[in-house]
Design a protein around this motif. Structure first.
Motif, PDB file in Angstrom:
ATOM      1  N   GLN A  86       3.484  16.767  -7.237  1.00 54.44           N
ATOM      2  CA  GLN A  86       2.149  17.144  -6.767  1.00 54.44           C
ATOM      3  C   GLN A  86       2.114  17.254  -5.238  1.00 54.44           C
ATOM      4  O   GLN A  86       1.387  18.093  -4.693  1.00 54.44           O
ATOM      5  CB  GLN A  86       1.137  16.116  -7.275  1.00 54.44           C
ATOM      6  CG  GLN A  86       0.945  16.197  -8.787  1.00 54.44           C
ATOM      7  CD  GLN A  86       0.710  14.858  -9.460  1.00 54.44           C
ATOM      8  OE1 GLN A  86       0.165  13.939  -8.856  1.00 54.44           O
ATOM      9  NE2 GLN A  86       1.119  14.732 -10.714  1.00 54.44           N
ATOM     10  N   LEU A  89       3.726  20.689  -4.668  1.00 56.64           N
ATOM     11  CA  LEU A  89       2.813  21.809  -4.975  1.00 56.64           C
ATOM     12  C   LEU A  89       1.694  21.906  -3.951  1.00 56.64           C
ATOM     13  O   LEU A  89       1.232  23.004  -3.629  1.00 56.64           O
ATOM     14  CB  LEU A  89       2.246  21.636  -6.381  1.00 56.64           C
ATOM     15  CG  LEU A  89       2.898  22.490  -7.470  1.00 56.64           C
ATOM     16  CD1 LEU A  89       2.572  23.974  -7.253  1.00 56.64           C
ATOM     17  CD2 LEU A  89       4.427  22.321  -7.450  1.00 56.64           C
ATOM     18  N   GLY A  90       1.266  20.770  -3.406  1.00 55.30           N
ATOM     19  CA  GLY A  90       0.269  20.822  -2.341  1.00 55.30           C
ATOM     20  C   GLY A  90       0.809  21.567  -1.133  1.00 55.30           C
ATOM     21  O   GLY A  90       0.100  22.388  -0.516  1.00 55.30           O
ATOM     22  N   PHE A  93       0.964  25.391  -2.084  1.00 57.61           N
ATOM     23  CA  PHE A  93      -0.355  26.038  -2.050  1.00 57.61           C
ATOM     24  C   PHE A  93      -0.858  26.173  -0.616  1.00 57.61           C
ATOM     25  O   PHE A  93      -1.465  27.182  -0.248  1.00 57.61           O
ATOM     26  CB  PHE A  93      -1.356  25.237  -2.886  1.00 57.61           C
ATOM     27  CG  PHE A  93      -1.426  25.677  -4.316  1.00 57.61           C
ATOM     28  CD1 PHE A  93      -0.287  25.646  -5.118  1.00 57.61           C
ATOM     29  CD2 PHE A  93      -2.614  26.117  -4.880  1.00 57.61           C
ATOM     30  CE1 PHE A  93      -0.338  26.055  -6.443  1.00 57.61           C
ATOM     31  CE2 PHE A  93      -2.683  26.529  -6.201  1.00 57.61           C
ATOM     32  CZ  PHE A  93      -1.546  26.491  -6.988  1.00 57.61           C
ATOM     33  N   CYS A  94      -0.615  25.145   0.193  1.00 56.98           N
ATOM     34  CA  CYS A  94      -1.039  25.191   1.599  1.00 56.98           C
ATOM     35  C   CYS A  94      -0.345  26.341   2.325  1.00 56.98           C
ATOM     36  O   CYS A  94      -0.986  27.127   3.031  1.00 56.98           O
ATOM     37  CB  CYS A  94      -0.714  23.848   2.258  1.00 56.98           C
ATOM     38  SG  CYS A  94      -0.969  23.819   4.031  1.00 56.98           S
ATOM     39  N   ALA A 115      -6.586  24.053  -0.136  1.00 57.02           N
ATOM     40  CA  ALA A 115      -5.624  24.698  -1.041  1.00 57.02           C
ATOM     41  C   ALA A 115      -4.555  23.697  -1.478  1.00 57.02           C
ATOM     42  O   ALA A 115      -4.130  23.690  -2.642  1.00 57.02           O
ATOM     43  CB  ALA A 115      -4.982  25.899  -0.346  1.00 57.02           C
ATOM     44  N   GLY A 116      -4.106  22.863  -0.556  1.00 55.83           N
ATOM     45  CA  GLY A 116      -3.113  21.848  -0.898  1.00 55.83           C
ATOM     46  C   GLY A 116      -3.652  20.881  -1.940  1.00 55.83           C
ATOM     47  O   GLY A 116      -2.957  20.527  -2.904  1.00 55.83           O
ATOM     48  N   GLY A 119      -3.699  22.637  -5.300  1.00 56.54           N
ATOM     49  CA  GLY A 119      -2.361  22.743  -5.894  1.00 56.54           C
ATOM     50  C   GLY A 119      -1.927  21.439  -6.534  1.00 56.54           C
ATOM     51  O   GLY A 119      -1.423  21.416  -7.665  1.00 56.54           O
ATOM     52  N   TRP A 123      -1.421  20.723 -10.659  1.00 62.73           N
ATOM     53  CA  TRP A 123      -0.120  20.256 -11.165  1.00 62.73           C
ATOM     54  C   TRP A 123      -0.286  18.927 -11.916  1.00 62.73           C
ATOM     55  O   TRP A 123       0.373  18.692 -12.928  1.00 62.73           O
ATOM     56  CB  TRP A 123       0.856  20.113 -10.002  1.00 62.73           C
ATOM     57  CG  TRP A 123       2.308  20.239 -10.383  1.00 62.73           C
ATOM     58  CD1 TRP A 123       3.277  19.294 -10.272  1.00 62.73           C
ATOM     59  CD2 TRP A 123       2.962  21.403 -10.917  1.00 62.73           C
ATOM     60  NE1 TRP A 123       4.484  19.786 -10.704  1.00 62.73           N
ATOM     61  CE2 TRP A 123       4.320  21.077 -11.105  1.00 62.73           C
ATOM     62  CE3 TRP A 123       2.526  22.690 -11.255  1.00 62.73           C
ATOM     63  CZ2 TRP A 123       5.248  21.981 -11.616  1.00 62.73           C
ATOM     64  CZ3 TRP A 123       3.457  23.599 -11.770  1.00 62.73           C
ATOM     65  CH2 TRP A 123       4.782  23.239 -11.934  1.00 62.73           C
ATOM     66  N   THR A 153       9.960  25.555  -5.261  1.00 63.65           N
ATOM     67  CA  THR A 153       9.977  25.585  -3.793  1.00 63.65           C
ATOM     68  C   THR A 153      11.229  26.288  -3.265  1.00 63.65           C
ATOM     69  O   THR A 153      11.155  27.136  -2.357  1.00 63.65           O
ATOM     70  CB  THR A 153       9.934  24.141  -3.243  1.00 63.65           C
ATOM     71  OG1 THR A 153       8.823  23.462  -3.813  1.00 63.65           O
ATOM     72  CG2 THR A 153       9.800  24.136  -1.736  1.00 63.65           C
ATOM     73  N   GLY A 250      -1.481  16.304  -3.273  1.00 68.29           N
ATOM     74  CA  GLY A 250      -1.427  17.644  -2.690  1.00 68.29           C
ATOM     75  C   GLY A 250      -1.861  17.657  -1.231  1.00 68.29           C
ATOM     76  O   GLY A 250      -1.304  18.396  -0.407  1.00 68.29           O
TER      77      GLY A 250
END
Length: 346
Positions: A86, A89-90, A93-94, A115-116, A119, A123, A153, A250
């Motif tokens: 997580q 994914l943060g 997304f960021c 956004a982070g 994300g 997840w 990633t 995130g």
């Protein structure tokens, strides 16, 4: 809590620290390193100057965000092992939210932080849905999703988001300086990141101890069947716990991008999600000790960099000491429980 209870808990914690120091000495002796000198370098390596303390704060912030988040699902007796993914994914997304932005300011930074959080929350919800609807244990789904996040990633860095003309482990293209979080004077840490970490632990403390939602979450963790009879909807509360924890994880990933590395890296999480699990276990998932244990682990993390420079020791010794700390707490807790049972004649 009564003063005598507090004193007893402090004494047991000191006993755990003493045991951890003894174990550390036993590990350091075969390598030829002076044990006390090793500990001194570890501490001064993190607190010996303002510059080093700034580095400690950059570790403290994501660790605190992840640890605060983990307190929420654990209240419902859920192990969110996927917190590492997580965080990743943060960060993804960021970075993705800022891809169309060449330069920006506070509004873009706020958007990237949000956004982070989104994300990380999505997840975590995936693991939560597998738990509540698919009956997949959250430990297995979390570990699997961590590997998927890492693979995603690396694919982005070497594929769609690679730097113009080059793709390497050094990550994506550096963000515009206008998108970086402001730093505290000449230190590496950021005021914004530090404020977010402090706000997160306060928010979690209030939610879990001062709201009906937190009380319901605790009831779900202790007896889901009884909670269902009281119309507490265990499934919905579990998903909410996963989402909140994921959002904070995130946010930690977004802080790593905006405040530390200023780009997406393959190892953007730096293992802080896993370390936060150690923090939670060492604190017995209570809120009050979490900031202090996070600071302790952050000092060890930064101070360990000095071990290979001054004593030719591998910096991984810091991880060994952290493991010993958690093990020592478990040993002393077990001994304490055994003494209580013996005293009560059970």
């Amino acid at each position: 809590m009564q003063r005598s209870v507090w004193m007893e808990q402090i004494l047991w914690l000191l006993a755990a620290l003493a045991l951890a120091l003894v174990l550390t000495v036993l590990v350091a002796l075969p390598s030829g390193a002076p044990p006390l000198e090793t500990l001194r370098i570890l501490v001064l390596g993190g607190l010996g100057s303002m510059s080093k303390f700034g580095q400690v704060l950059t570790v403290f912030v994501p660790l605190m965000l992840c640890s605060a988040g983990l307190l929420v699902p654990f209240t419902a007796r859920l192990w969110n092992i996927g917190i590492e993914g997580q965080v990743v994914l943060g960060a993804v997304f960021c970075t993705g939210a800022l891809m169309p932005v060449d330069q920006g300011g506070p509004a873009h930074i706020a958007m990237a932080l949000a956004a982070g959080m989104l994300g990380g929350a999505l997840w975590a919800l995936l693991a939560g849905l597998l738990k509540t609807w698919g009956r997949v244990h959250e430990i297995f789904s979390g570990l699997g999703l961590n590997f998927v996040a890492m693979g995603l990633t690396i694919w982005l860095i070497f594929g769609p988001w690679k730097r113009p003309g080059v793709a390497s482990m050094s990550g994506t293209e550096t963000l515009d300086a206008g998108l970086w979080l402001d730093r505290i004077g000449g230190l590496a840490a950021s005021w914004t990141a530090l404020g977010l970490a402090c706000a997160a632990i306060c928010l979690v403390a209030v939610l879990l101890t001062r709201t009906q939602w937190g009380l319901g979450l605790k009831a779900v963790g202790q007896n889901p069947k009884a909670a269902r009879l009281f119309d507490l909807s265990p499934r919905r509360r579990m998903l909410q716990a996963f989402a909140l924890c994921g959002a904070l994880g995130g946010l930690a990933g977004a802080v790593q991008v905006l405040g530390v590395y200023h780009r997406l890296l393959p190892s953007i999480s730096s293992g802080y999600g896993y370390t936060a699990l150690l923090v939670g276990m060492m604190a017995s998932f209570r809120i009050l000790p979490v900031p202090f244990i996070c600071l302790f682990f952050a000092v060890l993390n930064v101070g360990s960099i000095q071990l290979p420079l001054q004593l030719n020791l591998d910096s991984s010794l810091s991880g060994v000491i952290q493991g010993f700390m958690v093990l020592s707490v478990f040993v002393t807790q077990g001994l304490r429980a055994w003494l209580i049972r013996r005293r009560e004649g059970c």
